[in-house]
Design an enzyme around this catalytic site. Structure first.
Site, short mmCIF file in Angstrom:
data_model
loop_
_atom_site.label_atom_id
_atom_site.label_comp_id
_atom_site.label_asym_id
_atom_site.label_seq_id
_atom_site.Cartn_x
_atom_site.Cartn_y
_atom_site.Cartn_z
N ASN A 96 0.87 -1.17 0.00
CA ASN A 96 0.00 0.00 0.00
C ASN A 96 0.91 1.23 0.00
OD1 ASN A 96 -1.72 2.13 0.64
ND2 ASN A 96 -3.06 0.80 1.84
N GLU B 230 -11.82 14.56 -15.76
CA GLU B 230 -12.67 15.29 -14.81
C GLU B 230 -12.03 16.60 -14.37
OE1 GLU B 230 -15.05 13.81 -11.80
OE2 GLU B 230 -15.57 11.97 -12.84
N TYR C 59 -12.60 14.70 -6.09
CA TYR C 59 -11.67 13.91 -6.93
C TYR C 59 -11.00 14.80 -7.97
CZ TYR C 59 -10.77 10.52 -10.83
OH TYR C 59 -10.25 9.77 -11.86
N LYS D 100 -7.03 15.79 -8.18
CA LYS D 100 -6.25 15.45 -9.39
C LYS D 100 -5.66 16.73 -9.99
CE LYS D 100 -6.98 10.94 -10.68
NZ LYS D 100 -5.96 9.89 -10.57
N ARG E 276 -18.37 2.05 -11.87
CA ARG E 276 -18.62 3.03 -12.92
C ARG E 276 -19.68 2.50 -13.90
NH1 ARG E 276 -12.28 4.32 -13.67
NH2 ARG E 276 -12.25 2.13 -13.03
N ASP F 148 -22.45 16.61 -11.75
CA ASP F 148 -22.01 15.85 -12.92
C ASP F 148 -21.30 16.73 -13.93
OD1 ASP F 148 -21.66 13.60 -14.44
OD2 ASP F 148 -23.78 13.18 -14.72
N1 LIG Z 1 -10.69 4.03 -16.41
C1 LIG Z 1 -10.81 5.29 -16.82
O1 LIG Z 1 -11.47 5.55 -17.81
C2 LIG Z 1 -10.12 6.41 -16.12
C3 LIG Z 1 -10.55 7.68 -16.46
C4 LIG Z 1 -9.93 8.79 -15.87
C5 LIG Z 1 -8.88 8.60 -15.01
N2 LIG Z 1 -8.46 7.35 -14.71
C6 LIG Z 1 -7.32 7.25 -13.79
O2 LIG Z 1 -6.49 6.16 -14.17
C7 LIG Z 1 -5.99 5.49 -13.03
C8 LIG Z 1 -6.33 4.00 -13.08
O3 LIG Z 1 -7.71 3.83 -13.26
P1 LIG Z 1 -8.41 2.38 -13.34
O4 LIG Z 1 -9.65 2.59 -14.13
O5 LIG Z 1 -7.43 1.36 -13.77
O6 LIG Z 1 -8.82 2.19 -11.81
P2 LIG Z 1 -8.72 0.88 -10.88
O7 LIG Z 1 -9.45 1.19 -9.63
O8 LIG Z 1 -9.16 -0.32 -11.64
O9 LIG Z 1 -7.16 0.76 -10.59
C9 LIG Z 1 -6.49 1.45 -9.58
C10 LIG Z 1 -5.58 0.46 -8.86
O10 LIG Z 1 -4.82 1.18 -7.90
C11 LIG Z 1 -4.71 0.38 -6.74
N3 LIG Z 1 -4.45 1.24 -5.59
C12 LIG Z 1 -5.25 2.23 -5.11
N4 LIG Z 1 -4.71 2.78 -4.01
C13 LIG Z 1 -3.55 2.11 -3.76
C14 LIG Z 1 -2.56 2.20 -2.75
N5 LIG Z 1 -2.68 3.08 -1.77
N6 LIG Z 1 -1.50 1.38 -2.81
C15 LIG Z 1 -1.40 0.47 -3.81
N7 LIG Z 1 -2.31 0.32 -4.78
C16 LIG Z 1 -3.38 1.14 -4.76
C17 LIG Z 1 -6.06 -0.33 -6.63
O11 LIG Z 1 -5.98 -1.49 -5.83
C18 LIG Z 1 -6.37 -0.62 -8.10
O12 LIG Z 1 -5.93 -1.91 -8.47
C19 LIG Z 1 -6.58 6.24 -11.83
O13 LIG Z 1 -5.63 7.17 -11.38
C20 LIG Z 1 -7.78 6.96 -12.37
O14 LIG Z 1 -8.06 8.13 -11.65
C21 LIG Z 1 -9.07 6.26 -15.22
O1 LIG Z 2 -13.82 7.63 -16.83
C1 LIG Z 2 -13.42 8.81 -16.81
O2 LIG Z 2 -12.97 9.39 -17.76
C2 LIG Z 2 -13.51 9.57 -15.50
O3 LIG Z 2 -14.85 9.74 -15.25
C3 LIG Z 2 -15.55 8.90 -14.39
O4 LIG Z 2 -16.69 9.68 -14.09
P1 LIG Z 2 -18.06 9.48 -14.83
O5 LIG Z 2 -17.91 9.38 -16.31
O6 LIG Z 2 -19.01 10.51 -14.35
O7 LIG Z 2 -18.47 8.09 -14.18
P2 LIG Z 2 -19.35 6.88 -14.65
O8 LIG Z 2 -19.65 6.05 -13.47
O9 LIG Z 2 -18.71 6.19 -15.78
O10 LIG Z 2 -20.74 7.57 -15.07
C4 LIG Z 2 -21.00 8.13 -16.32
C5 LIG Z 2 -22.38 8.75 -16.32
O11 LIG Z 2 -23.37 7.72 -16.17
C6 LIG Z 2 -24.28 8.02 -15.11
N1 LIG Z 2 -24.71 6.72 -14.52
C7 LIG Z 2 -23.85 5.91 -13.89
C8 LIG Z 2 -24.23 4.68 -13.39
C9 LIG Z 2 -25.57 4.24 -13.55
O12 LIG Z 2 -26.00 3.13 -13.14
N2 LIG Z 2 -26.41 5.08 -14.19
C10 LIG Z 2 -26.05 6.30 -14.68
O13 LIG Z 2 -26.89 7.03 -15.26
C11 LIG Z 2 -23.51 8.96 -14.19
O14 LIG Z 2 -24.40 9.75 -13.42
C12 LIG Z 2 -22.70 9.76 -15.19
O15 LIG Z 2 -23.50 10.78 -15.71
C13 LIG Z 2 -14.78 8.62 -13.12
O16 LIG Z 2 -14.66 9.78 -12.35
C14 LIG Z 2 -13.39 8.15 -13.38
O17 LIG Z 2 -13.28 6.80 -13.66
C15 LIG Z 2 -12.67 8.90 -14.44
O18 LIG Z 2 -11.79 9.80 -13.85
#
Ligand SMILES: NC(=O)c1ccc[n+]([C@@H]2O[C@H](COP(=O)([O-])OP(=O)(O)OC[C@H]3O[C@@H](n4cnc5c(N)ncnc54)[C@H](O)[C@@H]3O)[C@@H](O)[C@H]2O)c1
Ligand SMILES: O=C(O)[C@H]1O[C@H](OP(=O)(O)OP(=O)(O)OC[C@H]2O[C@@H](n3ccc(=O)[nH]c3=O)[C@H](O)[C@@H]2O)[C@H](O)[C@@H](O)[C@@H]1O
Length: 391
Positions: A78, A143, A187, A191, A237, A339
């Site tokens: 961690n 975001e 968040y 960031k 999500r 949102d």
């Molecule tokens: N998926 C997306 O579309 C998206 C969009 C915007 C930003 N991001 C950013 O990309 C990154 C990864 O996103 P993801 O979708 O893979 O999320 P995720 O939750 O699947 O992965 C994050 C990983 O980080 C690990 N983690 C968190 N805190 C920790 C700690 N203190 N020590 C060790 N490990 C830790 C978690 O266990 C998890 O496996 C994040 O920073 C997120 O904010 C993702």
């Molecule tokens: O993925 C990204 O680029 C970023 O945006 C996401 O935020 P958001 O897109 O709002 O999150 P989602 O859970 O994917 O929701 C998308 C939209 O669907 C809506 N939603 C979500 C879940 C559901 O069951 N129904 C529903 O209408 C939410 O209100 C939102 O408007 C998360 O903040 C992050 O993973 C990331 O930083």
């Protein structure tokens, strides 16, 4: 030793060691797979969980050849409180930091954990990279743009159709968040501050950095299915929420009418962009990159409708009578939710620096993702829902 691979300028790429923090998550698992399959690089994978990369860690598992497992080492730690972190960063040529709390359901209900995770816990990573002269690729988010300028214009204003009022540009758009009691923005704000800190480390202390702003990357292994491989009360999500509803034959819940707009990009397209950043430091350093697919824009309502159609196709099951239901954000997320109205990434910078473009249409990426969801979870959901209730 050269690897036979060349960068975008034709220079040989030497094998490197990458410290990947958060490697066990959704993006991390795909990035590990890509690095092992297509490059000679070595990964020090740091996370508290490894379920999503287990297949890569086992010498003979998941189709991996033994040479894959030789190039990835899992360190369960961690980053909040583990002194081994600095040693791992020192051993690596590059650190990729993915660790974060990043599910919107947490931002307003666990704002302290959200701010600590996205800002405070990332501080030592930035500091160790800066002090030891190591390169950092840090994952931020789209975001940070918050709301569009256009959403503050009158509903009937023709300027709302003008891209100047909604397209999000790394070097021009402002960051527009709601008031403090709308804790959803905890968040985005954390960031934003870590981005500013990294940028300042670059400017004042010469840190070599790249900041990634993902725009809704989706695909297999994203989040969890509540009650199957995650807590039954958990809210992941939107892709996993809607997948869960489809698997359970429940209506998909549209928050506040499902009017918000998103652009979704396929995880495999997005990972190509990250690999280009990793292997082209001269083109990627000191840049902030939007990574998304401006062509895949839908409202959340349209996403629900398309996912219902695609799931019908891949599962062979007919849709339920009322496939969607409206819920208020207060009911769904609780007090303090807000949102982003619309998210269209400007692609000029990533195009110019790395020549990257997304390829996969929304329909195609949903088809492969929902095929995976059905194959992975349908049986388990059926079993869980057919269990007799304990008396
Ligand atoms: N998926 C997306 O579309 C998206 C969009 C915007 C930003 N991001 C950013 O990309 C990154 C990864 O996103 P993801 O979708 O893979 O999320 P995720 O939750 O699947 O992965 C994050 C990983 O980080 C690990 N983690 C968190 N805190 C920790 C700690 N203190 N020590 C060790 N490990 C830790 C978690 O266990 C998890 O496996 C994040 O920073 C997120 O904010 C993702
Ligand atoms: O993925 C990204 O680029 C970023 O945006 C996401 O935020 P958001 O897109 O709002 O999150 P989602 O859970 O994917 O929701 C998308 C939209 O669907 C809506 N939603 C979500 C879940 C559901 O069951 N129904 C529903 O209408 C939410 O209100 C939102 O408007 C998360 O903040 C992050 O993973 C990331 O930083």
């Amino acid at each position: 030793m050269a690897s036979g691979r060349v960068d975008l300028d034709g220079n040989p790429i030497n094998p490197m060691t990458i410290c990947m923090i958060g490697a066990g998550g959704f993006i991390g698992s795909h990035l590990c797979e890509k690095l092992l399959a297509e490059t000679p690089h070595t990964i020090l994978a740091v996370d508290v969980y490894n379920d999503k990369i287990k297949h890569l860690l086992e010498p003979s598992g998941g189709g991996a050849t033994s040479s894959w497992a030789d190039r990835i080492q899992f360190h369960r730690l961690n980053i909040k409180n583990d002194s081994r972190l600095e040693g791992l960063i020192k051993m690596a040529d590059l650190t990729v930091n993915l660790a974060a709390i990043c599910t919107p359901a947490d931002y307003n209900t666990r704002p302290l954990d959200t701010i600590y995770s996205n800002f405070i816990d990332a501080l030592p990573v930035v500091k160790y990279c800066s002090e030891n002269g190591k390169r950092l690729i840090h994952f931020s988010t789209c975001e940070v743009y918050g709301k569009t300028i256009g959403c503050f214009l009158p509903k009937d204003s023709p300027l709302r159709q003008d891209p100047e009022y909604f397209v999000l540009k790394e070097d021009a758009s402002p960051c527009i968040f709601g008031p403090i009691d709308k804790q959803r923005w905890s968040y985005a704000c954390a960031k934003q501050l870590i981005e500013r800190l990294i940028y300042a480390e670059g400017a004042e202390n010469g840190l070599e950095f790249t900041i990634v702003r993902p725009f809704n990357w989706i695909g297999p292994r994203m989040d969890f299915i509540p009650g199957i491989d995650g807590p039954s009360e958990g809210v992941p999500r939107v892709l996993a929420c809607f997948s869960n509803n489809l698997l359970r034959r429940e209506p998909l819940k549209l928050v506040d009418g499902g009017e918000s707009q998103r652009t979704f990009v396929y995880i495999k397209d997005a990972i190509e962009a990250v690999l280009l950043m990793i292997e082209n430091p001269a083109r990627a350093n000191s840049h902030i990159f939007n990574v998304g697919n401006p062509n895949n824009e839908v409202t959340v309502r349209q996403l629900a409708e398309m996912m219902t159609q695609v799931y019908t196709k891949v599962s062979g099951e007919s849709p339920i009578e009322s496939p969607t239901i409206d819920v208020s954000s207060k009911e769904f997320y609780g007090e303090g939710y807000d949102d982003s109205d619309k998210r269209i990434p400007d692609m000029t910078i990533i195009n110019r620096q790395l020549g990257w473009n997304p390829k996969t249409s929304l329909w195609d990426l949903l088809e492969s993702t929902l095929t995976y969801q059905h194959r992975t979870y349908a049986e388990a959901v059926k079993k869980a829902t057919s269990k007799p209730l304990a008396s």
